[in-house]
Design a protein around this motif. Sequence first.
Motif, PDB file in Angstrom:
ATOM      1  N   GLU A  85      43.124  15.148  34.897  1.00  0.00           N
ATOM      2  CA  GLU A  85      41.892  15.258  34.746  1.00  0.00           C
ATOM      3  C   GLU A  85      41.724  16.873  35.920  1.00  0.00           C
ATOM      4  O   GLU A  85      40.872  17.664  35.949  1.00  0.00           O
ATOM      5  CB  GLU A  85      41.519  14.509  36.151  1.00  0.00           C
ATOM      6  CG  GLU A  85      41.034  13.508  35.386  1.00  0.00           C
ATOM      7  CD  GLU A  85      40.638  11.895  36.380  1.00  0.00           C
ATOM      8  OE1 GLU A  85      41.081  12.078  37.360  1.00  0.00           O
ATOM      9  OE2 GLU A  85      40.409  10.998  35.959  1.00  0.00           O
TER      10      GLU A  85
ATOM     11  N   LYS B 289      42.041  14.802  30.150  1.00  0.00           N
ATOM     12  CA  LYS B 289      41.203  14.759  30.638  1.00  0.00           C
ATOM     13  C   LYS B 289      40.118  15.744  31.270  1.00  0.00           C
ATOM     14  O   LYS B 289      39.238  15.692  31.518  1.00  0.00           O
ATOM     15  CB  LYS B 289      40.276  13.224  31.107  1.00  0.00           C
ATOM     16  CG  LYS B 289      41.169  11.767  30.311  1.00  0.00           C
ATOM     17  CD  LYS B 289      40.235  10.957  29.780  1.00  0.00           C
ATOM     18  CE  LYS B 289      40.877   9.923  29.264  1.00  0.00           C
ATOM     19  NZ  LYS B 289      39.709   9.069  28.509  1.00  0.00           N
TER      20      LYS B 289
ATOM     21  N   THR C 125      37.719  18.506  31.469  1.00  0.00           N
ATOM     22  CA  THR C 125      36.753  18.780  31.368  1.00  0.00           C
ATOM     23  C   THR C 125      35.758  20.113  31.673  1.00  0.00           C
ATOM     24  O   THR C 125      36.238  20.616  32.631  1.00  0.00           O
ATOM     25  CB  THR C 125      35.613  17.552  31.434  1.00  0.00           C
ATOM     26  OG1 THR C 125      35.817  17.188  32.625  1.00  0.00           O
ATOM     27  CG2 THR C 125      35.734  16.689  30.353  1.00  0.00           C
TER      28      THR C 125
ATOM     29  N   ARG D  56      32.569  23.750  30.157  1.00  0.00           N
ATOM     30  CA  ARG D  56      32.139  24.262  29.316  1.00  0.00           C
ATOM     31  C   ARG D  56      30.754  25.644  30.009  1.00  0.00           C
ATOM     32  O   ARG D  56      30.491  25.083  30.452  1.00  0.00           O
ATOM     33  CB  ARG D  56      30.679  23.379  28.497  1.00  0.00           C
ATOM     34  CG  ARG D  56      31.479  22.204  27.749  1.00  0.00           C
ATOM     35  CD  ARG D  56      30.220  21.653  26.597  1.00  0.00           C
ATOM     36  NE  ARG D  56      30.281  20.417  26.274  1.00  0.00           N
ATOM     37  CZ  ARG D  56      29.775  19.438  26.241  1.00  0.00           C
ATOM     38  NH1 ARG D  56      28.644  19.379  26.133  1.00  0.00           N
ATOM     39  NH2 ARG D  56      30.168  18.341  25.743  1.00  0.00           N
TER      40      ARG D  56
ATOM     41  N   GLU E  42      37.115  17.901  26.353  1.00  0.00           N
ATOM     42  CA  GLU E  42      36.217  18.036  25.840  1.00  0.00           C
ATOM     43  C   GLU E  42      36.214  16.719  24.796  1.00  0.00           C
ATOM     44  O   GLU E  42      36.570  17.344  23.690  1.00  0.00           O
ATOM     45  CB  GLU E  42      35.391  18.796  25.843  1.00  0.00           C
ATOM     46  CG  GLU E  42      34.730  19.127  27.559  1.00  0.00           C
ATOM     47  CD  GLU E  42      33.563  18.573  27.836  1.00  0.00           C
ATOM     48  OE1 GLU E  42      32.855  18.131  27.240  1.00  0.00           O
ATOM     49  OE2 GLU E  42      33.231  19.204  28.628  1.00  0.00           O
ATOM     50  N   ASP E  43      35.384  16.059  24.306  1.00  0.00           N
ATOM     51  CA  ASP E  43      35.477  15.385  22.834  1.00  0.00           C
ATOM     52  C   ASP E  43      34.276  16.471  21.840  1.00  0.00           C
ATOM     53  O   ASP E  43      33.119  17.237  21.709  1.00  0.00           O
ATOM     54  CB  ASP E  43      33.932  13.879  23.040  1.00  0.00           C
ATOM     55  CG  ASP E  43      33.807  13.767  22.211  1.00  0.00           C
ATOM     56  OD1 ASP E  43      34.909  13.013  21.912  1.00  0.00           O
ATOM     57  OD2 ASP E  43      32.985  14.234  21.041  1.00  0.00           O
TER      58      ASP E  43
ATOM     59  N   THR F  91      39.364  15.105  20.446  1.00  0.00           N
ATOM     60  CA  THR F  91      39.147  16.541  21.458  1.00  0.00           C
ATOM     61  C   THR F  91      39.546  17.423  20.973  1.00  0.00           C
ATOM     62  O   THR F  91      39.931  17.197  20.145  1.00  0.00           O
ATOM     63  CB  THR F  91      40.624  15.877  22.788  1.00  0.00           C
ATOM     64  OG1 THR F  91      41.884  16.131  22.051  1.00  0.00           O
ATOM     65  CG2 THR F  91      40.151  14.623  23.792  1.00  0.00           C
TER      66      THR F  91
ATOM     67  N   SER G 289      42.319  24.542  27.405  1.00  0.00           N
ATOM     68  CA  SER G 289      41.444  25.352  27.055  1.00  0.00           C
ATOM     69  C   SER G 289      41.361  26.369  26.405  1.00  0.00           C
ATOM     70  O   SER G 289      42.149  26.856  25.985  1.00  0.00           O
ATOM     71  CB  SER G 289      40.554  25.669  28.708  1.00  0.00           C
ATOM     72  OG  SER G 289      41.111  27.508  29.058  1.00  0.00           O
TER      73      SER G 289
END
Length: 343
Positions: free
Chosen positions: A31, A73, A75, A77, A95-96, A121, A181
């Motif tokens: 995370e 996991k 996340t 943006r 991210e999905d 992902t 990322s």
Amino acid sequence: MKDLAIQKNVSLQDRHTFGLPWKSRFFVELEKEEQIAGLLNFAKSKELPVLILGGGSNMLPTETYKGLVIQNKLTGREVIKETKTFSLLQVAAGEDWHKLVLWTIKNEMFGLENMSLIPGTVGGAVVQNIGAYDVDIQRFIYSVTAYSLNTGKKKVFTRDECKFEYRNSIFKSSDLWVVTSVILKLSKKFKPVLTYKPLQILQSSTSELTAKEVSREVIKIRRSKLPDWNRVGTAGSFFANPRVSKTKARRLQKLYPEMPLFYNYGSTKATIPAGWLIEHSSLSEKNRKEFLYHKHALIIVNKEKGGDVSITKGKRTVAVVERIQSKVSQGFGIDLRPEVRIF
Ligand SMILES: Cc1cc2nc3c(=O)[nH]c(=O)nc-3n(C[C@H](O)[C@H](O)[C@H](O)COP(=O)(O)OP(=O)(O)OC[C@H]3O[C@@H](n4cnc5c(N)ncnc54)[C@H](O)[C@@H]3O)c2cc1C
């Protein structure tokens, strides 16, 4: 181990799309990037192999994973730069993918629409260099940030350093990195790519075509062609479409005049659809019925998903994968390379 939230003997059945009762000896959800050093130390101290899991949409497991599975996991943006013509969008690798595509369209950042509805992902998308309907992710990559699984050190890769190839990248071939990322360079002006035949219907649109309309059409086509992975176990196209020399392609086309061939712009090689080769191979009817999706021979399925299925189904599937490779090799002299990772 407690601080790192590592769990023992965890079922991964709902964490991959093939739907097998796959387990991992150790499992953790990543995370925060700060967890990485501790997790790698933990794996090193116990001499465990490490597997990075995204959405599990490109995997075929065959047995319990005896190491540490780290599911990404992460996340987030953020638009980090904007000019008149483009935006640089930084996205965390957990991210999905499909949700990201819809979000970019809504926020007027264009280019990803042909890749709508690909499961998984953002990290998995980069590793695999995903593509659909004549567009692949590599052309939008500005940079990729990843941590070495050996040293725990962070590195920012330029697009060239990612060594993207058809459904491949340095991350897939080396297995030494966890991608955390990505920075995507997306256009402010929408330029549709409609070279894929079923999308050409949109060319006759009387009003100005929007990215949302292209995305909607892509979703419609995919829903009509591909199995719903929530019900049927699948990892998508199992093999990459093989590329052969023009001489070999011409020789094969003399023998099989109906065999489809594509010449990618600027390439010296011809692409043959792997699905056509499988359809025209001597694979038994029994194997076809059990393992191939009825609408597309390139898609290997687990029809027992959600039912009483054993992990041995993974090994039986691999045996059929090898049978397909051997039949296609015997019949056409072509080696099929799996796109899907087998564990
Ligand atoms: C129904 C269906 C349709 C599909 N259609 C397409 C399609 O049109 N085009 C296409 O290209 N693919 C397609 N795929 C394949 C798949 O969706 C993509 O390859 C996807 O990008 C995989 O992402 P994932 O997060 O699920 O990766 P996973 O399956 O979790 O992992 C795949 C590989 O990437 C590695 N990996 C994942 N995340 C990371 C990370 N952050 N860092 C380092 N390594 C990582 C894993 O270790 C593994 O080796 C389809 C699959 C399905 C089930």
